[in-house]
Design an enzyme around this catalytic site. Structure first.
Site, PDB file in Angstrom:
ATOM      1  N   LEU A  40      -2.967  -3.365  -4.372  1.00 18.25           N
ATOM      2  CA  LEU A  40      -4.252  -4.058  -4.416  1.00 18.25           C
ATOM      3  C   LEU A  40      -5.280  -3.250  -5.215  1.00 18.25           C
ATOM      4  O   LEU A  40      -5.968  -3.772  -6.094  1.00 18.25           O
ATOM      5  CB  LEU A  40      -4.726  -4.230  -2.969  1.00 18.25           C
ATOM      6  CG  LEU A  40      -5.659  -5.370  -2.636  1.00 18.25           C
ATOM      7  CD1 LEU A  40      -4.993  -6.696  -2.969  1.00 18.25           C
ATOM      8  CD2 LEU A  40      -5.996  -5.316  -1.135  1.00 18.25           C
ATOM      9  N   ALA A  41      -5.389  -1.949  -4.904  1.00 19.85           N
ATOM     10  CA  ALA A  41      -6.379  -1.099  -5.573  1.00 19.85           C
ATOM     11  C   ALA A  41      -6.085  -1.025  -7.071  1.00 19.85           C
ATOM     12  O   ALA A  41      -6.999  -1.078  -7.900  1.00 19.85           O
ATOM     13  CB  ALA A  41      -6.384   0.294  -4.964  1.00 19.85           C
ATOM     14  N   TYR A  49     -10.047   4.420 -16.486  1.00 20.00           N
ATOM     15  CA  TYR A  49     -10.148   4.948 -15.117  1.00 20.00           C
ATOM     16  C   TYR A  49     -11.561   5.389 -14.754  1.00 20.00           C
ATOM     17  O   TYR A  49     -11.958   5.355 -13.591  1.00 20.00           O
ATOM     18  CB  TYR A  49      -9.133   6.081 -14.875  1.00 20.00           C
ATOM     19  CG  TYR A  49      -7.935   5.533 -14.196  1.00 20.00           C
ATOM     20  CD1 TYR A  49      -6.989   4.826 -14.923  1.00 20.00           C
ATOM     21  CD2 TYR A  49      -7.781   5.615 -12.825  1.00 20.00           C
ATOM     22  CE1 TYR A  49      -5.912   4.250 -14.308  1.00 20.00           C
ATOM     23  CE2 TYR A  49      -6.708   5.034 -12.203  1.00 20.00           C
ATOM     24  CZ  TYR A  49      -5.774   4.359 -12.944  1.00 20.00           C
ATOM     25  OH  TYR A  49      -4.715   3.773 -12.317  1.00 20.00           O
ATOM     26  N   ASP A  82     -14.847   1.859   8.319  1.00 17.05           N
ATOM     27  CA  ASP A  82     -15.336   2.014   6.949  1.00 17.05           C
ATOM     28  C   ASP A  82     -15.625   3.508   6.784  1.00 17.05           C
ATOM     29  O   ASP A  82     -16.462   4.059   7.511  1.00 17.05           O
ATOM     30  CB  ASP A  82     -16.623   1.176   6.789  1.00 17.05           C
ATOM     31  CG  ASP A  82     -17.270   1.371   5.435  1.00 17.05           C
ATOM     32  OD1 ASP A  82     -16.923   2.334   4.719  1.00 17.05           O
ATOM     33  OD2 ASP A  82     -18.144   0.552   5.095  1.00 17.05           O
ATOM     34  N   ILE A 140       1.567   2.513  -9.404  1.00 18.47           N
ATOM     35  CA  ILE A 140       2.319   1.620  -8.514  1.00 18.47           C
ATOM     36  C   ILE A 140       1.479   0.358  -8.339  1.00 18.47           C
ATOM     37  O   ILE A 140       0.254   0.442  -8.160  1.00 18.47           O
ATOM     38  CB  ILE A 140       2.532   2.284  -7.127  1.00 18.47           C
ATOM     39  CG1 ILE A 140       3.324   3.585  -7.268  1.00 18.47           C
ATOM     40  CG2 ILE A 140       3.244   1.328  -6.175  1.00 18.47           C
ATOM     41  CD1 ILE A 140       3.560   4.319  -5.944  1.00 18.47           C
ATOM     42  N   LYS A 149     -11.294  11.317  -8.487  1.00 18.65           N
ATOM     43  CA  LYS A 149     -10.024  12.010  -8.232  1.00 18.65           C
ATOM     44  C   LYS A 149     -10.139  13.500  -8.560  1.00 18.65           C
ATOM     45  O   LYS A 149      -9.539  14.333  -7.891  1.00 18.65           O
ATOM     46  CB  LYS A 149      -8.879  11.369  -9.030  1.00 18.65           C
ATOM     47  CG  LYS A 149      -8.528   9.957  -8.575  1.00 18.65           C
ATOM     48  CD  LYS A 149      -8.186   9.885  -7.090  1.00 18.65           C
ATOM     49  CE  LYS A 149      -7.665   8.535  -6.677  1.00 18.65           C
ATOM     50  NZ  LYS A 149      -7.593   8.378  -5.210  1.00 18.65           N
ATOM     51  N   SER A 162       0.831  -1.210   0.000  1.00 15.39           N
ATOM     52  CA  SER A 162       0.000   0.000   0.000  1.00 15.39           C
ATOM     53  C   SER A 162       0.865   1.259   0.000  1.00 15.39           C
ATOM     54  O   SER A 162       1.889   1.321   0.693  1.00 15.39           O
ATOM     55  CB  SER A 162      -0.876   0.047   1.260  1.00 15.39           C
ATOM     56  OG  SER A 162      -1.818  -0.992   1.247  1.00 15.39           O
TER      57      SER A 162
HETATM   58  P1  NAD Z   1      -4.411  -0.095  -1.586  1.00 17.06           P
HETATM   59  O1  NAD Z   1      -5.402  -1.103  -2.050  1.00 17.06           O
HETATM   60  O2  NAD Z   1      -3.225  -0.581  -0.868  1.00 17.06           O
HETATM   61  O3  NAD Z   1      -5.119   1.035  -0.720  1.00 17.06           O
HETATM   62  C1  NAD Z   1      -6.472   1.402  -0.875  1.00 17.06           C
HETATM   63  C2  NAD Z   1      -7.052   1.439   0.508  1.00 17.06           C
HETATM   64  O4  NAD Z   1      -8.400   1.923   0.485  1.00 17.06           O
HETATM   65  C3  NAD Z   1      -7.075   0.045   1.151  1.00 17.06           C
HETATM   66  O5  NAD Z   1      -6.396   0.079   2.383  1.00 17.06           O
HETATM   67  C4  NAD Z   1      -8.562  -0.207   1.368  1.00 17.06           C
HETATM   68  O6  NAD Z   1      -8.830  -0.993   2.506  1.00 17.06           O
HETATM   69  C5  NAD Z   1      -9.063   1.228   1.521  1.00 17.06           C
HETATM   70  N1  NAD Z   1     -10.521   1.327   1.417  1.00 17.06           N
HETATM   71  C6  NAD Z   1     -11.299   0.995   0.366  1.00 17.06           C
HETATM   72  N2  NAD Z   1     -12.597   1.183   0.678  1.00 17.06           N
HETATM   73  C7  NAD Z   1     -12.629   1.650   1.974  1.00 17.06           C
HETATM   74  C8  NAD Z   1     -13.654   2.025   2.872  1.00 17.06           C
HETATM   75  N3  NAD Z   1     -14.947   1.979   2.524  1.00 17.06           N
HETATM   76  N4  NAD Z   1     -13.307   2.453   4.103  1.00 17.06           N
HETATM   77  C9  NAD Z   1     -12.010   2.516   4.489  1.00 17.06           C
HETATM   78  N5  NAD Z   1     -10.985   2.194   3.673  1.00 17.06           N
HETATM   79  C10 NAD Z   1     -11.307   1.746   2.438  1.00 17.06           C
HETATM   80  O7  NAD Z   1      -3.976   0.689  -2.929  1.00 17.06           O
HETATM   81  P2  NAD Z   1      -3.128   2.028  -3.131  1.00 17.06           P
HETATM   82  O8  NAD Z   1      -2.773   2.022  -4.561  1.00 17.06           O
HETATM   83  O9  NAD Z   1      -2.088   2.140  -2.108  1.00 17.06           O
HETATM   84  O10 NAD Z   1      -4.226   3.167  -2.943  1.00 17.06           O
HETATM   85  C11 NAD Z   1      -4.070   4.233  -2.026  1.00 17.06           C
HETATM   86  C12 NAD Z   1      -4.466   5.544  -2.674  1.00 17.06           C
HETATM   87  O11 NAD Z   1      -3.527   5.867  -3.685  1.00 17.06           O
HETATM   88  C13 NAD Z   1      -5.836   5.524  -3.342  1.00 17.06           C
HETATM   89  O12 NAD Z   1      -6.461   6.779  -3.128  1.00 17.06           O
HETATM   90  C14 NAD Z   1      -5.453   5.381  -4.805  1.00 17.06           C
HETATM   91  O13 NAD Z   1      -6.462   5.837  -5.680  1.00 17.06           O
HETATM   92  C15 NAD Z   1      -4.230   6.249  -4.842  1.00 17.06           C
HETATM   93  N6  NAD Z   1      -3.362   6.108  -6.002  1.00 17.06           N
HETATM   94  C16 NAD Z   1      -2.880   4.891  -6.358  1.00 17.06           C
HETATM   95  C17 NAD Z   1      -2.045   4.777  -7.455  1.00 17.06           C
HETATM   96  C18 NAD Z   1      -1.512   3.439  -7.883  1.00 17.06           C
HETATM   97  O14 NAD Z   1      -1.081   3.306  -9.032  1.00 17.06           O
HETATM   98  N7  NAD Z   1      -1.510   2.433  -7.027  1.00 17.06           N
HETATM   99  C19 NAD Z   1      -1.678   5.920  -8.188  1.00 17.06           C
HETATM  100  C20 NAD Z   1      -2.176   7.158  -7.785  1.00 17.06           C
HETATM  101  C21 NAD Z   1      -3.016   7.245  -6.694  1.00 17.06           C
END
Ligand code: NAD
Length: 267
Positions: A194-195, A155, A64, A191, A162, A19
């Site tokens: 999981l998401a 997306y 949540d 990156i 976003k 994450s």
């Molecule tokens: P991740 O899956 O590790 O993190 C996403 C988190 O959101 C998880 O911990 C999940 O449990 C949480 N979540 C989802 N629904 C929820 C809810 N209802 N209540 C509480 N928590 C909830 O993935 P990540 O890529 O680390 O994502 C983190 C942030 O970074 C997100 O906002 C994502 O959009 C953003 N982001 C990711 C990337 C990428 O390429 N991975 C790029 C730019 C921005």
């Protein structure tokens, strides 16, 4: 002396060691922050608790972010435990798989509401609860993506979420600025997390970004952690309302092809 000595950071969004929130947490901890963590659900417990131990964190609360009562509880517990918080990290997003991919025009009303609620409105809900705890001023951070600015394949509903998050960042910055609470977002390059696995074609996007970004590389959780440290610490003391790109320069490109590819295309 660490840049975060004496500061308390409350981090939402660690699901596992990949994450982005975990990269940020580690960096803030290494610089002296006391860490509190909140995670989404029971399924994540066995991954989140061992990570919390690595950063000496015994404040690990399930929440949540669509649930007001649960949000109230986490922030009240943080008040009781720490008396104040200095940094709030919002690293949370979700959309139904059918609203990523397919045709943009087919996004459902329910899918739209859900994605915007979890991924954008939650920043307002958290900021409102954090404000009274940020008695010495503070820094609120969230994570966004370039799809908010320019069309990126697949997306869809997350791009809209976003865009909302980035606008919310600016309005919160203006609202909370008089209390010396800064609100910024980091626009991270892709990156593997999981998401991200929920975005169709993500692996190809990684390859493509690495090949075309000016720095010719991907970004890591640590790269994002470094930027978060700047924004969370006093180094970023006059920065608010900013969307900081941490994407190896990808966002500056008007044409995403290398010179070699263009030369090849013209032959
Ligand atoms: P991740 O899956 O590790 O993190 C996403 C988190 O959101 C998880 O911990 C999940 O449990 C949480 N979540 C989802 N629904 C929820 C809810 N209802 N209540 C509480 N928590 C909830 O993935 P990540 O890529 O680390 O994502 C983190 C942030 O970074 C997100 O906002 C994502 O959009 C953003 N982001 C990711 C990337 C990428 O390429 N991975 C790029 C730019 C921005």
């Amino acid at each position: 002396m660490g840049l975060m000595d004496g500061k308390v950071a409350l981090v939402f969004g660690v699901a596992n060691k990949n994450s982005i929130a975990w990269g940020i947490t580690r960096k803030l901890y290494d610089e002296g922050a006391t860490i509190g963590m909140s995670y989404a659900g029971e399924m994540l417990e066995k991954r989140v608790f061992p990570l919390a131990q690595e950063v000496n964190c015994d404040f690990v609360e399930q929440c949540d972010v669509t649930n007001d009562a649960q949000l109230d509880e986490v922030f009240e517990k943080a008040r009781q435990r720490y008396g104040k918080i200095d940094t709030l990290v919002h690293s949370v997003a979700y959309a139904n798989r059918e609203d990523l991919g397919g045709r943009f025009v087919d996004i459902s009303r329910e899918g739209f509401k859900l994605a915007l609620d979890i991924s954008a409105y939650s920043l307002i809900a958290m900021a409102r609860r954090a404000e009274p705890l940020m008695t010495d001023g503070g820094s609120i951070l969230s994570l966004t993506y370039f799809a908010a600015e320019k069309v990126m394949p697949k997306y869809h509903v997350m791009a809209v979420a976003k865009s909302a998050l980035e606008t919310i960042t600016r309005y919160l910055a203006n609202d909370l600025g008089p209390r010396n609470i800064r609100v910024n977002a980091i626009s991270a390059g892709p990156i593997k997390t999981l998401a991200a696995a929920g975005v169709p074609g993500f692996r190809l996007m990684l390859k493509y970004s690495e090949r075309t970004a000016p720095l010719r590389r991907l970004v890591s959780q640590e790269d994002v952690g470094n930027a978060a440290l700047f924004l969370a610490s006093d180094l970023g003391s006059a920065v608010t309302g900013e969307i900081m790109h941490v994407d190896a320069g990808y966002n500056i490109l008007g044409l995403t092809a290398t010179e070699e590819e263009l030369a090849g295309a013209l032959e």
